[in-house]
Write a protein that holds these residues in place. Structure first.
Motif, PDB file in Angstrom:
ATOM      1  N   LYS A 609       0.838  -1.214   0.000  1.00  0.00           N
ATOM      2  CA  LYS A 609       0.000   0.000   0.000  1.00  0.00           C
ATOM      3  C   LYS A 609       0.865   1.254   0.000  1.00  0.00           C
ATOM      4  N   ASN A 610       1.970   1.214   0.773  1.00  0.00           N
ATOM      5  CA  ASN A 610       2.870   2.371   0.810  1.00  0.00           C
ATOM      6  C   ASN A 610       3.475   2.647  -0.563  1.00  0.00           C
ATOM      7  N   GLU A 621      -8.524  -0.760  -2.246  1.00  0.00           N
ATOM      8  CA  GLU A 621      -9.463  -1.813  -1.857  1.00  0.00           C
ATOM      9  C   GLU A 621      -8.723  -3.151  -1.926  1.00  0.00           C
ATOM     10  N   VAL A 622      -8.607  -3.827  -0.774  1.00  0.00           N
ATOM     11  CA  VAL A 622      -7.948  -5.125  -0.738  1.00  0.00           C
ATOM     12  C   VAL A 622      -8.952  -6.180  -1.182  1.00  0.00           C
ATOM     13  N   ILE A 623      -8.657  -6.808  -2.311  1.00  0.00           N
ATOM     14  CA  ILE A 623      -9.560  -7.815  -2.872  1.00  0.00           C
ATOM     15  C   ILE A 623      -9.281  -9.191  -2.280  1.00  0.00           C
ATOM     16  N   PHE A 624      -8.002  -9.454  -2.017  1.00  0.00           N
ATOM     17  CA  PHE A 624      -7.612 -10.801  -1.587  1.00  0.00           C
ATOM     18  C   PHE A 624      -6.295 -10.719  -0.829  1.00  0.00           C
ATOM     19  N   SER A 625      -6.181 -11.474   0.251  1.00  0.00           N
ATOM     20  CA  SER A 625      -4.947 -11.528   1.025  1.00  0.00           C
ATOM     21  C   SER A 625      -4.890 -12.868   1.742  1.00  0.00           C
ATOM     22  N   GLU A 626      -4.201 -13.834   1.108  1.00  0.00           N
ATOM     23  CA  GLU A 626      -4.116 -15.174   1.684  1.00  0.00           C
ATOM     24  C   GLU A 626      -2.792 -15.826   1.308  1.00  0.00           C
ATOM     25  N   ILE A 668      -4.831  -5.832  -4.804  1.00  0.00           N
ATOM     26  CA  ILE A 668      -5.321  -4.502  -4.420  1.00  0.00           C
ATOM     27  C   ILE A 668      -5.872  -3.793  -5.652  1.00  0.00           C
ATOM     28  N   LYS A 669      -7.015  -3.191  -5.483  1.00  0.00           N
ATOM     29  CA  LYS A 669      -7.606  -2.338  -6.517  1.00  0.00           C
ATOM     30  C   LYS A 669      -7.491  -0.893  -6.055  1.00  0.00           C
ATOM     31  N   CYS A 670      -7.068  -0.003  -6.962  1.00  0.00           N
ATOM     32  CA  CYS A 670      -6.924   1.408  -6.585  1.00  0.00           C
ATOM     33  C   CYS A 670      -7.152   2.294  -7.806  1.00  0.00           C
ATOM     34  N   LEU A 671      -7.197   3.589  -7.569  1.00  0.00           N
ATOM     35  CA  LEU A 671      -7.459   4.555  -8.632  1.00  0.00           C
ATOM     36  C   LEU A 671      -6.258   5.457  -8.845  1.00  0.00           C
ATOM     37  N   ARG A 672      -6.123   5.930 -10.063  1.00  0.00           N
ATOM     38  CA  ARG A 672      -5.072   6.909 -10.374  1.00  0.00           C
ATOM     39  C   ARG A 672      -5.510   8.269  -9.871  1.00  0.00           C
TER      40      ARG A 672
END
Length: 672
Positions: A609-610, A621-626, A668-672
């Motif tokens: 994220k950083n 938006e965290v879609i998946f973390s496993e 992770i999904k994010c926007l510009r």
């Protein structure tokens, strides 16, 4: 610097002469064109063309044809050496190429010094024969031929050029052996030659075959033979290149080309003339087998080199050993004609998305990367290239189909029906898919054959589908696209264009096989590195970066380059392997990670994220973390490789075989 300025007397006669010649040429041109008389395209062919004769030159150039004004209103686009260009070529090249006359004059000296009687002289890309004409006249007065006839061979692939050359050199056949051929210089068959000229020709040869050409020249030259090569080169620095272009365009204006003519000619040459840098050309010549490469003339970014093949009799004064025995020539990349035949040399579709500056950068990048294929970096061997070239041949042996069996909305990507191939074609196909093992991304079903790939990519896609942005009529990038499995799955959502980027030749061949079964025009695979993203400004509405970041030594720069490629408010979806934990850290493996080379930084989720935040992305938006599962990555019949299960500590599955934390997967999904 002050010392140099105070020593004006040390300026060489040659330098003074060159300056004087340039000034004289300019003055004479101004005088020539100051006469206010109307011209037309049907000017008397006896009118003197090109720059006025420099009195310091040994021979006046035999220039023929018309005055070059073809780009004032029209002109071929893209540029080609057709009859229209040939009719004005002598005037065009002598006005457009700095030091054109002087380089031909220099050729006489190098010819006199290195030509050996009884050997051949080649002019590759001989055009209308102006240089050969001068050398043939020089032969009548120089003692170098000892009364023997010189054998001149000119080769050009333009029939119109060859006809003009033959007409210009009619007289020369009385005193010399002159053979003007229409053909591909890659098939020149150079032999028993002491002197080869190739002026402003290599820049028009496909980048993928330039090394092959240079190696054929080096092979055909006798020991101690010389190649005189002139090229327009580009600067290493883009800012300096812009300055070089500005200077050159002013040069052409001073030679009475209008701004409109200059702009139109420049546009016509885009992606037709693709220059090397000076360093790239020098390296290519050394790799081809030339021992010595020297610059003998240079004006701005127009450069002439002499490359000499090692003399077989040269010896080292101390050891007495032949130089050819002392220094082993670098390995040469084998030719790969079948691979090259699959490569689209000009991506026309990019005209709709990039301006001319960035289009030129992208085209040069893709040509250079594909031309090298990882050979210079050591990631590709000749044995691998030979194998891939054979696979490419098999792919091209299959018919180009538009199969109606095409399923992209199921877990298994399905292409082609078994009934569409003959028994002979099916045998070729089976051999091809066997040669393409290991298959990485899937699952697939090709012509009825189920291919269980190492990665269950459908599992990843199922997770991503829950968070996909609107892709209808959007321009989408799949960075690190592999064989294109995800690109085809995206077609379910009706994108305008899906462009994949990956410098993986194996994956590129698999994609080409897919396209052989069903050509999909809005899915493109570009064999390029990820750093090209910065040269695709504001092109994409959606970017997928799946399984890429941990393979790059500079993930932050890559994310910034991705950011530049995206439109405002566009969407980025990142998938990255990482390590568990809440600390702002990343693992940097010593050598390998789960038996993989080329793994650099494995971040925690917070560190990922950083990175994204520092690259100016937002709205995470965290879609998946496993934890990465052995159900998702495993060894199969079609991927007989050491996979994840073989790369974990047999006594502690939370650790890798190297002792590092087991990989987690973060989406992770994010926007510009």
């Amino acid at each position: 610097m002050s010392k140099e300025r105070s020593s004006s007397s040390t300026i060489t006669v040659a330098a003074s002469s060159a300056i004087a010649a340039s000034l004289a040429t300019y003055i004479l041109f101004q005088k020539r064109y100051s006469q206010k008389e109307s011209r037309s395209d049907t000017l008397d062919t006896e009118e003197k063309l090109g720059p006025d004769q420099n009195p310091e030159l040994q021979y006046e150039l035999n220039l023929r044809g018309k005055v070059d004004k073809i780009y004032e209103f029209h002109g071929p686009k893209p540029f080609k050496f057709d009859g229209e260009v040939v009719a004005v070529f002598d005037d065009m090249v002598s006005r457009s190429v700095p030091l054109y006359c002087e380089v031909i004059d220099l050729a006489i000296y190098w010819f006199e010094k290195y030509y050996i009687p009884g050997t051949r002289v080649y002019d590759l890309g001989c055009s209308t024969g102006t240089t050969l004409d001068v050398l043939a006249r020089a032969c009548k007065t120089l003692h170098c031929n000892n009364g023997e006839k010189c054998e001149f061979i000119g080769i050009d692939n333009s029939e119109a050029m060859v006809a003009a050359c033959q007409e210009k050199l009619k007289w020369a056949t009385q005193d010399n052996v002159v053979d003007i051929r229409c053909g591909d210089i890659l098939n020149a068959g150079i032999s028993n030659s002491s002197f080869v000229i190739m002026n402003y020709t290599l820049q028009f040869v496909s980048v993928t075959r330039r090394q092959e050409l240079l190696e054929s020249i080096a092979t055909g030259l006798n020991d101690g033979g010389v190649l005189l090569i002139s090229e327009k080169v580009r600067a290493e620095c883009s800012e300096l290149q812009e300055t070089c272009t500005w200077i050159y365009e002013d040069f052409k204006e001073r030679r009475k080309y209008t701004k409109r003519e200059i702009a139109r000619k420049k546009e016509a040459l885009m992606n037709v003339l693709i220059p090397y840098t000076e360093g790239e050309l020098r390296s290519a010549l050394i790799t081809a087998g030339f021992e010595t490469v020297e610059v003998i003339a240079k004006w701005n970014n127009f450069t002439s080199f002499v490359a000499r093949k090692a003399s077989g009799t040269a010896t080292n004064a101390k050891s007495g050993k032949k130089k050819s025995q002392q220094k082993k020539a670098p390995a040469s990349k084998i030719p790969t004609p079948d691979l090259d035949a699959l490569f689209d040399t000009y991506p026309v579709y990019l005209d709709d998305y990039l301006d001319s500056k960035h289009l030129g950068i992208v085209c040069r990048h893709r040509m250079e990367i594909f031309g090298d294929k990882g050979f210079r970096a050591g990631s590709m061997s000749n044995a691998s290239l030979e194998s891939f070239n054979s696979i490419a041949s098999s792919i091209q042996s299959l018919p180009q189909l538009d199969s109606q069996t095409f399923v992209v909305d199921q877990n298994q990507l399905i292409l082609g029906s078994e009934s569409e191939l003959s028994a002979e074609q099916m045998a070729i196909f089976k051999k091809c898919i066997e040669a393409l093992k290991p298959w990485k991304k899937g699952p697939l079903k090709l012509f009825g054959t189920d291919i269980d790939t190492e990665w269950r990519s459908d599992m990843k896609w199922e997770r991503l589908q829950k968070a996909l942005p609107n892709m209808k009529d959007k321009v989408v990038c799949d960075l690190g696209c592999g064989n294109g499995y995800f690109m085809y799955r995206m077609l379910e959502y009706s994108p305008k264009l899906v462009m994949g980027i990956d410098p993986n030749l194996h994956a590129w061949l698999e994609f080409n096989l897919f396209q052989r079964i069903k050509r999909v025009e809005n899915v493109k695979f570009e064999y390029m590195r990820g750093d090209i993203m910065a040269s695709l400004p504001s092109m994409f509405d959606v970017v997928f970066c799946l399984g890429v970041l941990y393979h790059t030594p500079d993930p932050l720069t890559m994310l910034k380059d991705i950011h530049k490629s995206m439109k405002p408010k566009s969407t980025l979806i990142v998938d990255c392997q990482g390590i568990p934990g809440d600390d702002d850290i990343a693992l940097f493996p010593k050598k390998r990670y789960t038996n993989m080379k080329g793994v650099y930084f494995l971040p925690t989720l917070s560190t990922l994220k950083n990175w994204l935040q520092r690259a100016n992305f937002r709205n995470f938006e965290v879609i998946f973390s496993e934890e990465l599962s052995t159900d998702e990555q495993r060894t199969t019949e079609w991927a007989p490789v050491r996979s994840l299960a073989d790369s974990l500590d047999p006594n502690d599955s939370t650790k890798t075989i190297e002792g590092y934390p087991r990989a987690h997967r973060f989406y992770i999904k994010c926007l510009r």
